[in-house]
Design a protein around this motif. Structure first.
Motif: not given
Ligand code: URA
Length: 229
Positions: A197, A181, A183-184, A99, A102
């Motif tokens: 991140l 997205h 991990i978010k 992102d 990130s």
């Molecule tokens: N997961 C996310 O939400 N953002 C990133 O940039 C990478 C993985």
């Protein structure tokens, strides 16, 4: 693609001519005379006919320490893109986007097969990130991530992810796929929010700590080979 087909498409010669040209030993593949019409020609195989170079593209693999604020895209009217940080970006694509906010390990290459292997969920290469959150991270979060988080939009449950809590609002996470997205959205699902991140590694390829944000280098042969089967 087979050599005979490659020659047919790359030259004005018809199929019979191609057969004769091959038999006459006028074609070299990677520097050696090749008469076998069935020889496989990959994206980075060098092919010459007499003195004419028909294909001579070398594979490029780069790691960039992505700074915040750059889009993982080739062009954008509003924001700078990571391609603006690279000297020869024309033929490169990004193997696993980050992102805009990130930071950390971003890999760019012109080798589509290689990047697909690195990023396809079924291949299961671990991607490790360090992160901070707006709220304290509960121990239950690690359990929830281990079980998988349901993403209604794609109608799928994320593969088990490992969360190592480092302090109240800081953790390391390992995921084995790379959904949009991801991990978010996983943190959103447990009522928390990512505030930073940073990607540390993809498979065996670790961000080179000597690279300052915005700097990049070629991958080593060992790093490239770590993605091959
Ligand atoms: N997961 C996310 O939400 N953002 C990133 O940039 C990478 C993985």
């Amino acid at each position: 693609m087979k050599l005979s087909r490659f020659l047919y498409h790359q030259t004005n010669h018809g199929k019979n001519d191609v057969r004769r040209i091959l038999a006459a030993g006028r074609v070299c593949v990677d520097g050696k005379v090749e008469r076998d019409s069935q020889r496989d020609i990959g994206d980075f195989t060098q092919v010459t006919l007499d003195d004419l170079v028909l294909r001579n593209t070398s594979a490029v693999y780069l790691m960039l320490n992505k700074p915040a604020g750059y889009l993982s895209a080739t062009v954008d009217n509003e924001h700078p893109t990571v391609m603006e940080l690279i000297d020869v970006p024309e033929t490169l694509h990004i193997a696993g986007r980050l992102d805009r906010a990130s930071t950390g390990l971003l890999i760019l290459t012109n080798d589509g097969k290689w990047s697909r292997r690195l990023t396809e969920p079924k291949e299961g290469f671990p991607k490790v990130y360090e992160l901070t959150t707006a709220e304290p991270i509960s121990t239950e979060t690690a359990m929830r991530f281990q079980q998988g988080i349901y993403f209604a939009y794609e109608d799928l449950t994320t593969q088990p992810a490992e969360l190592q809590i480092l302090s109240a609002q800081c953790a390391q996470i390992t995921i084995y796929e790379g959904r949009y997205h991801q991990i978010k959205r996983m943190f959103h699902a447990v009522g928390n929010r990512i505030t930073s991140l940073h990607r540390l590694s993809m498979g065996a390829i670790q961000l080179d700590e000597s690279l300052t944000p915005g700097q990049y280098r070629d991958l080593t042969q060992q790093e490239i080979d770590s993605v091959a089967h």
